[in-house]
Design an enzyme around this catalytic site. Structure first.
Site, PDB file in Angstrom:
ATOM      1  N   ASP A  49     -53.227   1.751  35.306  1.00  0.00           N
ATOM      2  CA  ASP A  49     -54.009   1.066  34.269  1.00  0.00           C
ATOM      3  C   ASP A  49     -53.466   1.292  32.859  1.00  0.00           C
ATOM      4  O   ASP A  49     -54.129   1.895  32.003  1.00  0.00           O
ATOM      5  CB  ASP A  49     -55.477   1.493  34.321  1.00  0.00           C
TER       6      ASP A  49
ATOM      7  N   GLN B  58     -59.123  -8.793  37.968  1.00  0.00           N
ATOM      8  CA  GLN B  58     -58.834  -8.399  39.340  1.00  0.00           C
ATOM      9  C   GLN B  58     -59.649  -9.266  40.289  1.00  0.00           C
ATOM     10  O   GLN B  58     -60.876  -9.372  40.156  1.00  0.00           O
ATOM     11  CB  GLN B  58     -59.173  -6.924  39.539  1.00  0.00           C
TER      12      GLN B  58
ATOM     13  N   ASP C 236     -63.493   7.905  37.468  1.00  0.00           N
ATOM     14  CA  ASP C 236     -63.563   7.494  38.869  1.00  0.00           C
ATOM     15  C   ASP C 236     -64.636   8.271  39.627  1.00  0.00           C
ATOM     16  O   ASP C 236     -65.251   7.751  40.556  1.00  0.00           O
ATOM     17  CB  ASP C 236     -62.193   7.713  39.513  1.00  0.00           C
TER      18      ASP C 236
ATOM     19  N   GLU D 276     -59.515   6.331  34.888  1.00  0.00           N
ATOM     20  CA  GLU D 276     -59.087   4.952  35.119  1.00  0.00           C
ATOM     21  C   GLU D 276     -59.259   4.129  33.840  1.00  0.00           C
ATOM     22  O   GLU D 276     -60.012   4.492  32.940  1.00  0.00           O
ATOM     23  CB  GLU D 276     -59.914   4.311  36.241  1.00  0.00           C
TER      24      GLU D 276
ATOM     25  N   ASN E  43     -63.317  -7.804  39.927  1.00  0.00           N
ATOM     26  CA  ASN E  43     -63.622  -6.539  39.270  1.00  0.00           C
ATOM     27  C   ASN E  43     -63.008  -6.494  37.873  1.00  0.00           C
ATOM     28  O   ASN E  43     -63.314  -7.375  37.061  1.00  0.00           O
ATOM     29  CB  ASN E  43     -63.331  -5.313  40.133  1.00  0.00           C
ATOM     30  N   ASP E  44     -62.164  -5.546  37.543  1.00  0.00           N
ATOM     31  CA  ASP E  44     -61.798  -5.245  36.164  1.00  0.00           C
ATOM     32  C   ASP E  44     -61.329  -6.459  35.358  1.00  0.00           C
ATOM     33  O   ASP E  44     -60.487  -7.230  35.832  1.00  0.00           O
ATOM     34  CB  ASP E  44     -60.649  -4.235  36.134  1.00  0.00           C
TER      35      ASP E  44
ATOM     36  N   TRP F 142     -52.534  -4.369  40.263  1.00  0.00           N
ATOM     37  CA  TRP F 142     -53.747  -3.752  39.763  1.00  0.00           C
ATOM     38  C   TRP F 142     -53.855  -3.888  38.247  1.00  0.00           C
ATOM     39  O   TRP F 142     -53.108  -4.638  37.623  1.00  0.00           O
ATOM     40  CB  TRP F 142     -53.799  -2.294  40.206  1.00  0.00           C
TER      41      TRP F 142
ATOM     42  N   TRP G  49     -63.416  -5.895  48.094  1.00  0.00           N
ATOM     43  CA  TRP G  49     -62.171  -5.541  47.425  1.00  0.00           C
ATOM     44  C   TRP G  49     -61.002  -5.643  48.392  1.00  0.00           C
ATOM     45  O   TRP G  49     -61.087  -5.262  49.557  1.00  0.00           O
ATOM     46  CB  TRP G  49     -62.275  -4.125  46.853  1.00  0.00           C
TER      47      TRP G  49
END
Length: 573
Positions: A186, A76, A275, A240, A59-60, A119, A84
């Site tokens: 974040d 991530q 989000d 986020e 992901n990110d 994270w 996830w």
């Protein structure tokens, strides 16, 4: 190349007629993902030139940077599966933002302050060229806290090992600061103020009020929370992956600025990933350094004018300033539109978009995005068309390119504005695109591209423009219509759309589309509007995919230029 009139009639009866295409092919091998292996020949949806690891969940994008001539991309990653969980910072490096080599994981749970997960976060270049990473860790009580890591060996251009600060966590929720322990994550790239203090933002919320909490530090280790957030907005929910950076408000607009830059010709951008909506929204405004507040030109309360980086599937983005080329580069994550069951079967989930250069448009009202020029090194076998008129109801095939792995640039000119449909009241553009998809005949449009089209047109994805008359002005709608993208109905086939701030009376309507097996990245109006879609055709895969230009309006349009290239496969191990 034009298609024969007989075949054209047959195709248009399927696309634009009332008949529903037959679904005899729903048993096709590619709808049964259990038969797939990691062999790319059996993985029709794995991309050829977009970043993705060989397997598992991604992901990110985290902490991208350029160090000693190499681009570093952290992200991530779940090393144990295609969903996830078990999140670490995976790490790849590149010389050109196109070809990537994986390294060992950079940051993984090893301290109490991150034992339940590492994270998202960002990198900051400290004086002397020393990289520092701030990231969110999940502690034993599942609280979100902020941690710091440095390279173990700064002489290593690969930055293979990272050492965490023994003082972690540096920022944490407490009863005194009233920070929500489950909504505190974040950290951004930090910037250095003229007062000698570093500043960083952390995404958060209180009830439904989203915000970015500001922290300050003299030494990058001891951080103090500011008395008020840099910015907040009621009813927006959790913010986020915030990003805060300056943009130049004079020529050359494409010139990027260091994150700490400020001055008379500088505006600031605050981007937050909401989000609640799973979209990346941004505000343009002024950073008041004396009060440490951000004042947007237009806020979140004006829902019609809240801007997004991308009006399709796009989230958790992150920019960096690249001083070597004086540009700001945007990285973003695109999740799947397939079912979780299908993701598990194919063994992977998630990709990143092509990195984009990003700058302020000359109007000062919005940002412009364009794929980094390095991606053009993959272009081969060019196809160029002379000027062509596309009559209402006409469909033209683009041959000579690999339609499942291509880069297409096309420009249209329209003249018969009297045939534009009248829009009596403002409508959400995504809803409008859903109501008026490619198969719905109009006046001026729909016209554009059909990508991932199967031979019988049972499957296709349409990227197109449609022009309306609204409040005595021409209003350009751009759509990415996935409603017929696949015979596998387990996929999310949402249609996306946005209005493009362009005057078709004085400007050509340009469209660039990057096509790569299961992703369609489209840039309208020279990058003023971007729409990314994920599609999973069952018939129009690999060499079975076809590419067309089309016009389903009553008015003719002119193609003033069309250039298309097959794209070589990038080296992404």
């Amino acid at each position: 190349m034009a298609i024969s009139p007989i075949f054209l009639l047959a195709i248009f009866s399927l696309i634009f007629g009332n008949a529903v295409p037959p679904i005899q092919a729903s048993h096709h091998v590619y709808t049964n993902l259990q038969t797939l292996s990691s062999d790319s020949s059996n993985q029709p949806y794995r991309t050829a030139y977009h970043f993705q690891p060989p397997k598992n969940w991604i992901n990110d994008p985290n902490g991208p940077m350029r160090y000693k001539g190499l681009y570093h991309l952290f992200y991530q990653y779940n090393p144990k599966g295609a969903v996830w969980g078990n999140i670490v910072w995976a790490h790849s490096v590149s010389k050109d933002l196109v070809n990537w080599t994986p390294l060992d994981h950079a940051i993984y749970p090893s301290q109490p302050s991150d034992i339940n997960g590492c994270w998202s976060g960002s990198a900051t270049m400290l004086p002397g060229g020393k990289p520092a990473i701030l990231y969110t860790g999940i502690n034993p009580m599942n609280k979100q806290v902020q941690n710091l890591a440095f390279p173990k060996n700064m002489s290593d251009p690969l930055l293979r090992e990272w050492v965490k600060s023994p003082k972690n966590p540096l920022m944490a929720p407490t009863i005194a600061n009233k920070i929500n322990a489950s909504s505190f994550r974040d950290p951004t790239t930090a910037w250095l103020g003229k007062d000698g203090y570093w500043r960083v933002l952390i995404g958060s919320k209180i009830n439904t009020r989203g915000m970015v909490i500001l922290y300050k530090s003299k030494n990058f280790v001891n951080w103090v929370q500011a008395k008020h957030p840099l910015h907040s907005a009621e009813g927006t929910g959790m913010w986020e992956c915030p990003d805060f950076y300056p943009v130049l408000n004079k020529d050359p607009l494409t010139l990027g600025l260091d994150t700490s830059e400020n001055g008379d010709d500088v505006r600031h951008v605050l981007k937050v990933s909401l989000d609640d909506t799973k979209h990346d929204h941004y505000l343009i405004g002024t950073y008041d350094t004396a009060k440490d507040i951000f004042i947007p030109d237009k806020g979140f309360q004006d829902s019609q004018s809240v801007l997004r980086y991308d009006y399709g599937k796009y989230y958790a983005s992150k920019t960096i300033f690249e001083d070597g080329k004086n540009r700001r580069v945007l990285f973003g994550w695109v999740n799947e539109s397939s079912s979780v069951a299908d993701d598990r079967k194919k063994g992977w989930s998630g990709i990143h978009t092509i990195p984009r250069a990003i700058w302020l448009h000359k109007s000062g009202k919005q940002l412009v995005q364009w794929p980094v020029v390095e991606i053009e090194s993959l272009r081969v076998n060019p196809v160029h068309w002379p000027t062509k008129e596309v009559k209402g109801g006409e469909l033209l095939q683009v041959t000579g390119v690999t339609a499942s792995q291509a880069d297409v640039e096309i420009s249209f000119e329209v003249n018969d504005f009297g045939k534009a449909e009248v829009l009596d009241q403002w409508v959400d553009p995504q809803i409008l695109c859903g109501r008026k998809g490619a198969s719905v005949k109009g006046g001026l449009g729909p016209f554009g591209l059909l990508v991932f089209a199967s031979r019988g047109m049972q499957e296709y994805t349409a990227v197109f423009f449609r022009i309306f008359r609204y409040q005595n002005k021409n209003l350009v709608l751009m759509c990415s219509d996935q409603s017929r993208s696949s015979l596998n109905k387990d996929n999310d086939m949402t249609t996306y759309g946005t209005f493009v701030d362009i005057d078709p009376l004085h400007e050509k309507l340009s469209l660039r589309t990057l096509i790569d097996h299961s992703i369609v990245e489209s840039f309208g109006g020279e990058g003023r509007a971007c729409i990314t879609a994920r599609v999973y055709p069952t018939l129009a895969i690999n060499d079975k995919a076809q590419l067309f230009t089309f016009n389903n309006g009553t008015a003719a349009v002119k193609i003033t230029s069309l250039s298309a290239w097959s794209m070589n496969k990038a080296k992404i191990n």
